[in-house]
Design a protein around this motif. Sequence first.
Motif, mmCIF file in Angstrom:
data_model
loop_
_atom_site.group_PDB
_atom_site.id
_atom_site.type_symbol
_atom_site.label_atom_id
_atom_site.label_comp_id
_atom_site.label_asym_id
_atom_site.label_seq_id
_atom_site.Cartn_x
_atom_site.Cartn_y
_atom_site.Cartn_z
ATOM 1 N N ASP A 192 32.702 -38.633 35.665
ATOM 2 C CA ASP A 192 32.373 -39.160 34.334
ATOM 3 C C ASP A 192 32.104 -38.037 33.339
ATOM 4 O O ASP A 192 32.491 -38.111 32.174
ATOM 5 N N ARG A 240 35.467 -36.681 32.319
ATOM 6 C CA ARG A 240 36.134 -37.605 31.387
ATOM 7 C C ARG A 240 35.534 -37.484 29.981
ATOM 8 O O ARG A 240 36.257 -37.509 28.987
ATOM 9 N N GLY A 275 28.757 -38.707 39.524
ATOM 10 C CA GLY A 275 28.748 -38.596 38.075
ATOM 11 C C GLY A 275 29.582 -37.447 37.538
ATOM 12 O O GLY A 275 29.779 -37.338 36.329
#
Length: 69
Positions: free
Chosen positions: A40, A43, A37
């Motif tokens: 993510d 991002r 994770g």
Amino acid sequence: MAEIDAHSETWRAVADWARERRQAAADDLIRGGTTPGHDDKLRGEIRALDDLLSLVDTPQSPAATPIDY
């Protein structure tokens, strides 16, 4: 929303910080995360910083022009 003065010292300081943080997050993303994770999260951080930096680029809604017939 209040208008942001893109030429103010305050905005320049915020924008400089955001660009530096964005670059660091992009570098971390390229290196790859070690925990699930993490990519993510990076991002999302990059997207949020892009949104912050685009606040001064967002055109104000155009004034309604009268229609002449």
